[in-house]
Scaffold this motif. Structure first.
Motif, PDB file in Angstrom:
ATOM      1  N   SER A  77       0.808  -1.221   0.000  1.00  0.00           N
ATOM      2  CA  SER A  77       0.000   0.000   0.000  1.00  0.00           C
ATOM      3  C   SER A  77       0.844   1.275   0.000  1.00  0.00           C
ATOM      4  CB  SER A  77      -0.928   0.026   1.220  1.00  0.00           C
ATOM      5  OG  SER A  77      -0.172   0.060   2.422  1.00  0.00           O
ATOM      6  N   GLY A  78       2.150   1.142   0.232  1.00  0.00           N
ATOM      7  CA  GLY A  78       2.990   2.334   0.239  1.00  0.00           C
ATOM      8  C   GLY A  78       4.128   2.208   1.234  1.00  0.00           C
ATOM      9  N   ALA A  79       4.826   3.325   1.411  1.00  0.00           N
ATOM     10  CA  ALA A  79       6.068   3.308   2.181  1.00  0.00           C
ATOM     11  C   ALA A  79       5.856   2.950   3.643  1.00  0.00           C
ATOM     12  CB  ALA A  79       6.752   4.663   2.074  1.00  0.00           C
ATOM     13  N   THR A  80       4.787   3.451   4.256  1.00  0.00           N
ATOM     14  CA  THR A  80       4.587   3.172   5.681  1.00  0.00           C
ATOM     15  C   THR A  80       4.435   1.671   5.920  1.00  0.00           C
ATOM     16  OG1 THR A  80       3.561   5.322   6.032  1.00  0.00           O
ATOM     17  CG2 THR A  80       3.144   3.637   7.689  1.00  0.00           C
ATOM     18  N   GLU A  81       3.673   1.004   5.053  1.00  0.00           N
ATOM     19  CA  GLU A  81       3.558  -0.453   5.192  1.00  0.00           C
ATOM     20  C   GLU A  81       4.895  -1.130   4.935  1.00  0.00           C
ATOM     21  OE1 GLU A  81       1.583  -4.307   3.006  1.00  0.00           O
ATOM     22  OE2 GLU A  81       0.489  -2.404   2.844  1.00  0.00           O
ATOM     23  N   GLY A  82       5.630  -0.634   3.950  1.00  0.00           N
ATOM     24  CA  GLY A  82       6.939  -1.209   3.661  1.00  0.00           C
ATOM     25  C   GLY A  82       7.886  -1.077   4.833  1.00  0.00           C
ATOM     26  N   ILE A  83       7.868   0.085   5.488  1.00  0.00           N
ATOM     27  CA  ILE A  83       8.710   0.290   6.674  1.00  0.00           C
ATOM     28  C   ILE A  83       8.302  -0.658   7.786  1.00  0.00           C
ATOM     29  CG2 ILE A  83       9.218   1.940   8.528  1.00  0.00           C
ATOM     30  CD1 ILE A  83       9.058   4.143   6.341  1.00  0.00           C
ATOM     31  N   VAL A 192      16.814   1.259   4.209  1.00  0.00           N
ATOM     32  CA  VAL A 192      17.028   2.571   3.602  1.00  0.00           C
ATOM     33  C   VAL A 192      15.702   3.075   3.025  1.00  0.00           C
ATOM     34  CG1 VAL A 192      18.243   3.915   1.846  1.00  0.00           C
ATOM     35  CG2 VAL A 192      19.445   2.086   3.066  1.00  0.00           C
ATOM     36  N   ASP A 193      15.221   4.168   3.571  1.00  0.00           N
ATOM     37  CA  ASP A 193      13.992   4.805   3.082  1.00  0.00           C
ATOM     38  C   ASP A 193      14.302   5.470   1.735  1.00  0.00           C
ATOM     39  OD1 ASP A 193      11.847   6.438   2.529  1.00  0.00           O
ATOM     40  OD2 ASP A 193      11.743   7.354   4.507  1.00  0.00           O
ATOM     41  N   CYS A 194      13.724   4.933   0.664  1.00  0.00           N
ATOM     42  CA  CYS A 194      13.998   5.424  -0.690  1.00  0.00           C
ATOM     43  C   CYS A 194      12.822   6.191  -1.285  1.00  0.00           C
ATOM     44  CB  CYS A 194      14.371   4.265  -1.601  1.00  0.00           C
ATOM     45  SG  CYS A 194      16.008   3.567  -1.281  1.00  0.00           S
ATOM     46  N   VAL A 195      11.897   6.641  -0.437  1.00  0.00           N
ATOM     47  CA  VAL A 195      10.669   7.263  -0.928  1.00  0.00           C
ATOM     48  C   VAL A 195      10.952   8.482  -1.791  1.00  0.00           C
ATOM     49  CG1 VAL A 195       8.606   8.499  -0.186  1.00  0.00           C
ATOM     50  CG2 VAL A 195       9.242   6.366   0.930  1.00  0.00           C
ATOM     51  N   GLN A 196      11.922   9.307  -1.384  1.00  0.00           N
ATOM     52  CA  GLN A 196      12.200  10.544  -2.119  1.00  0.00           C
ATOM     53  C   GLN A 196      13.284  10.361  -3.182  1.00  0.00           C
ATOM     54  OE1 GLN A 196      10.450  13.273  -1.863  1.00  0.00           O
ATOM     55  NE2 GLN A 196       9.231  12.696  -0.074  1.00  0.00           N
ATOM     56  N   ALA A 213      14.228  -1.651   1.213  1.00  0.00           N
ATOM     57  CA  ALA A 213      14.075  -0.299   0.671  1.00  0.00           C
ATOM     58  C   ALA A 213      12.611  -0.078   0.289  1.00  0.00           C
ATOM     59  CB  ALA A 213      14.974  -0.092  -0.539  1.00  0.00           C
ATOM     60  N   PRO A 214      11.877   0.717   1.053  1.00  0.00           N
ATOM     61  CA  PRO A 214      10.472   0.999   0.735  1.00  0.00           C
ATOM     62  C   PRO A 214      10.339   2.147  -0.267  1.00  0.00           C
ATOM     63  CG  PRO A 214      11.049   1.955   2.851  1.00  0.00           C
ATOM     64  CD  PRO A 214      12.273   1.253   2.360  1.00  0.00           C
ATOM     65  N   PHE A 215       9.279   2.066  -1.095  1.00  0.00           N
ATOM     66  CA  PHE A 215       8.967   3.083  -2.090  1.00  0.00           C
ATOM     67  C   PHE A 215       7.464   3.377  -2.034  1.00  0.00           C
ATOM     68  CE2 PHE A 215      12.726   0.899  -3.519  1.00  0.00           C
ATOM     69  CZ  PHE A 215      13.533   1.884  -4.057  1.00  0.00           C
ATOM     70  N   SER A 216       7.096   4.601  -2.441  1.00  0.00           N
ATOM     71  CA  SER A 216       5.685   4.998  -2.398  1.00  0.00           C
ATOM     72  C   SER A 216       5.287   5.640  -3.720  1.00  0.00           C
ATOM     73  CB  SER A 216       5.446   5.989  -1.248  1.00  0.00           C
ATOM     74  OG  SER A 216       4.073   6.230  -1.078  1.00  0.00           O
ATOM     75  N   GLY A 227       2.487   1.084  -3.545  1.00  0.00           N
ATOM     76  CA  GLY A 227       3.923   1.219  -3.374  1.00  0.00           C
ATOM     77  C   GLY A 227       4.550  -0.149  -3.438  1.00  0.00           C
ATOM     78  N   PHE A 228       5.828  -0.242  -3.097  1.00  0.00           N
ATOM     79  CA  PHE A 228       6.462  -1.557  -3.086  1.00  0.00           C
ATOM     80  C   PHE A 228       7.661  -1.534  -2.150  1.00  0.00           C
ATOM     81  CE2 PHE A 228       8.544   0.729  -6.515  1.00  0.00           C
ATOM     82  CZ  PHE A 228       9.886   0.358  -6.447  1.00  0.00           C
ATOM     83  N   LEU A 229       8.067  -2.720  -1.762  1.00  0.00           N
ATOM     84  CA  LEU A 229       9.215  -2.893  -0.875  1.00  0.00           C
ATOM     85  C   LEU A 229      10.237  -3.779  -1.565  1.00  0.00           C
ATOM     86  CD1 LEU A 229      10.588  -2.660   1.965  1.00  0.00           C
ATOM     87  CD2 LEU A 229       9.361  -4.774   2.562  1.00  0.00           C
TER      88      LEU A 229
END
Length: 749
Positions: A77-83, A192-196, A213-216, A227-229
């Protein structure tokens, strides 16, 4: 009165780090897969197979884009779930290895998005690790301290860093971090938070030892909720969601295929070698330079909080001396320019925890603004944004928000009495429009720059800078303001700035009369304000507060003297005379004796001599003890009253409401610079008449008592918050038909 404008202003959106608009190609892909290719990828019939093909094709594009190699790409669903999934995986591994207890560290960058430390704390408690969260410090450029990492890695169970910061755009040197991390702990899970990062940085994760590495999607022109992880091959993985086996059992739940299709469109654009909507880095740096040039035309003293070579080009984080984040936010929002502050709300002035962690000065943290554009910005969009920003230069100069060489015009908002506020502090500027004479009362340090800009910018003739008393909670800045404004000090004054051997001070058509009012502290004054022999208001310092009586337990305090001062004041003012204090803790702005007595039976008894002196002293001491327990209320006791608007009017109800109230008066309570940057009238029904009464001028308006209390008043501001405060203030004064526009201009513009 505000005249109608021919057109409403178009929105200039410069908050892409928060979220982005959906690209047309992505929106088309979403619609197609919602209406036509709507199959469930788990179904074995032809419709489901087509959906499965789309799902896997997008996964392959993601692999190619981030250089996933043989690592996993898990749609979610996005970065928060990936984290959450990454943190859960890392901490279950730690628990299995016996890495528990307070001596075990959960390392994360001090400037990480709050989702990271909060996820660490959540799963730490839920799994019973009882480990210690530990923030890795950063330098003034926002880069993580590798020495600290090396020292603490041996005791750590996980380390979390970022590719690029969401607030400042600061990039971490991932290659250098990897050398440091793997030299000291080859086995530690690394998130590593790669959202930005996507669209702004080159990624090749297969050549790194990054584990998660989470992405949104919504940070890069896809819809929200997709999103994806990335999970490195061989990294421990614990599914966060089970119960269906989708995503190879790594994330159960039917896949969001329309969202995945949007990612397919975005990834395809990113991977194009030519003709892509995404701009190369060189073009993005050009856009940054153009936007910065426009910003500096508005704010010549602008200071960048992050810049090349440490930051991505699409994030401009800046502060302006003398401005808090809210000041610039309100100005930009009124002009239809959407930016954001990096501030986190607190009980006092909001500040940026990211800039605080970088060790930047408090004024930069409290005044930070984030302007962020996306990597798909066009040249036309950049030019339009620059033009809209440049239009604010005239507004800023007109309202003396900064010092310039522009020819001054005494704007209506400068005339008469202006109340400036900072937290609980109140300062006042009195200006005679005919003579340009001015007097400042109770100048507060945080408002010093604003007062200087207003007085110098309007070329006012400063007659005096007065204090009502020596403030126990903050030093007087009277001498500093006199020096800044080069006040002629040939005539001797007392310690509070009042001319020696005089009980009267002229300010053009206004006259101030001094009144000795000790009690809160010795040597305190009150000042009665007259205009053409009519008493308009009284500046009472901390003798009486909106909602409370001044303290008497401080050095030099005297309860009996305070009682006598209040009784003396009662003989000189009317029950409805506006009383202006040097503190306002409950957003009441001012009070009157009538209101104060109604709210405080103790005061009523005090004024009527209905209490023996010893009982009054005992009550005052009890109040002082209560004040000591309320640290933020240093000089007086305040109890918030439950006053409110009569009704909240939703935007969809507005037209009907106006028809039903033919005598309705709309009150725009935004500050003058906001009103100049974006008028309210074009967004209202044609029948509406708009009166501009900023909150800072409310005391002036009400001291002239020309509003009918039975007139229906609809209060409007940017978001509906300040207008509600205005309703509360007027309700205390007896106004009975007060209405608040829900959401303010934000919902009608």
């Amino acid at each position: 009165m505000t005249a109608n404008l021919p057109l409403k202003r178009t929105e200039i959106y410069l908050d892409n780090n928060a979220t982005t608009p959906v690209l047309p190609c992505a929106a088309a892909a979403v619609q197609h897969h919602m209406m036509q290719s709507f199959g469930n990828p788990s179904s074995v019939h032809a419709t489901g197979i087509k959906a499965k093909v789309e799902l896997e094709a997008t996964r392959q594009l993601a692999r190619q884009l981030i250089g996933a190699g043989n690592g996993e790409v898990v749609f979610n669903s996005g970065a928060t779930e990936g984290i959450q999934a990454a943190v859960l995986s890392a901490l279950t591994k730690a628990k299995a290895e016996g890495r528990t207890g307070a001596g075990t560290l959960l390392l994360y960058g001090a400037t990480e998005h709050k989702a990271v430390p909060q996820s660490l704390q959540h799963w730490n408690e839920l799994l019973g690790l009882e480990a210690s969260l530990c923030a890795i410090p950063v330098d003034r450029h926002g880069r993580l301290c590798q020495r600290f990492i090396a020292e603490h890695l041996p005791k750590a169970a996980v380390i979390c860093t970022m590719a690029a910061n969401n607030e400042t755009g600061v990039m971490q040197d991932l290659a250098a971090l990897e050398v440091c991390i793997r030299q000291h702990r080859p086995d530690i899970p690394w998130l590593v938070d790669c959202v930005q990062a996507l669209g702004k940085m080159t990624l090749d994760l297969q050549r790194t030892s990054i584990d998660y590495a989470p992405f949104s999607g919504h940070k890069l022109y896809a819809p929200k909720g997709i999103g994806f992880l990335y999970v490195r091959a061989g990294a421990h993985y614990q599914p966060l969601i089970v119960g269906g086996g989708q995503e190879s059992g790594l994330r159960s739940g039917t896949e969001n295929l329309p969202g995945v299709a949007a990612l397919h469109a975005i990834f395809s654009e990113l991977l194009k070698t030519e003709g892509s909507v995404f701009q190369p880095a060189s073009r993005l740096w050009q856009y940054r330079d153009q936007l910065l040039t426009a910003l500096r035309q508005v704010f010549p003293e602008l200071v960048l909080n992050s810049d090349a070579p440490y930051a991505v080009p699409t994030t401009i984080n800046f502060s302006v001396p003398g401005f808090y984040s809210k000041d610039i936010m309100d100005l930009f929002d009124a002009a239809g320019i959407r930016v954001s502050s990096g501030s986190a709300c607190s009980s006092k002035v909001p500040s940026s925890f990211v800039l605080d962690a970088m060790g930047l000065e408090a004024w930069r943290s409290q005044g930070s603004i984030r302007l962020s554009f996306g990597p798909a910005m066009t040249s036309a969009e950049c030019q339009q944004a620059c033009q809209r920003i440049l239009e604010l230069a005239a507004v800023v100069q007109k309202h003396c928000l900064v010092l310039t060489d522009a020819t001054p015009t005494l704007e209506w908002h400068t005339k008469g009495l202006t109340q400036l506020k900072h937290e609980g502090l109140c300062s006042y500027l009195l200006v005679c429009p005919e003579t340009r004479a001015a007097v400042v009362i109770d100048a507060a340090l945080p408002l010093l720059g604003r007062l200087q800009a207003m007085i110098k910018g309007q070329q006012l003739q400063l007659q005096a800078v007065l204090d009502t008393h020596q403030h126990p909670d903050h030093a007087s800045v009277r001498s500093e303001l006199c020096t800044l404004l080069q006040l002629d000090c040939r005539h001797p004054t007392d310690a509070l700035g009042w001319p020696v051997d005089s009980d009267s001070l002229s300010c053009g058509q206004y006259r101030l009369q001094r009144l000795d009012t000790p009690g809160h502290c010795p040597g305190a004054n009150s000042y009665l304000l007259y205009q053409q022999q009519v008493l308009r208001a009284a500046f009472v310092g901390d003798l009486l507060l909106p909602g409370g009586v001044g303290r008497t337990d401080l050095a030099g305090g005297d309860a009996k003297a305070l009682q006598q001062s209040l009784q003396q004041l009662q003989t000189l003012v009317q029950p409805d005379t506006v009383l202006l204090s040097s503190h306002d803790y409950a957003q009441r702005f001012f009070t009157t004796l009538a209101i104060a007595c109604e709210e405080q039976p103790l005061l009523q008894a005090l004024l009527q001599d209905a209490l023996p002196v010893e009982d009054w002293q005992q009550a005052a001491n009890a109040q002082a003890r209560q004040l000591q327990a309320l640290e933020q209320h240093f000089c007086g006791l305040v109890e918030v009253m439950p006053t409110d608007a009569k009704a909240t009017i939703a935007p969809e109800q507005l037209a009907e409401f106006v028809q039903q109230h033919t005598d309705l008066q709309v009150i725009d309570v935004r500050e003058p610079h906001e009103q100049s940057a974006g008028a309210l009238a074009p967004y209202l029904p044609a029948a509406c008449t708009v009166l501009e009464v900023p909150l800072s001028k409310l005391c002036h308006r009400l001291s002239h008592a020309d509003w009918q209390q039975d007139t229906p008043l609809l209060m409007v501001c940017r978001t509906g918050n300040r207008s509600l405060v205005a309703c509360q203030v007027l309700a205390r004064l007896g106004f009975r038909q007060l209405y608040n526009l829900k959401g303010g201009m934000a919902l009608i513009s």
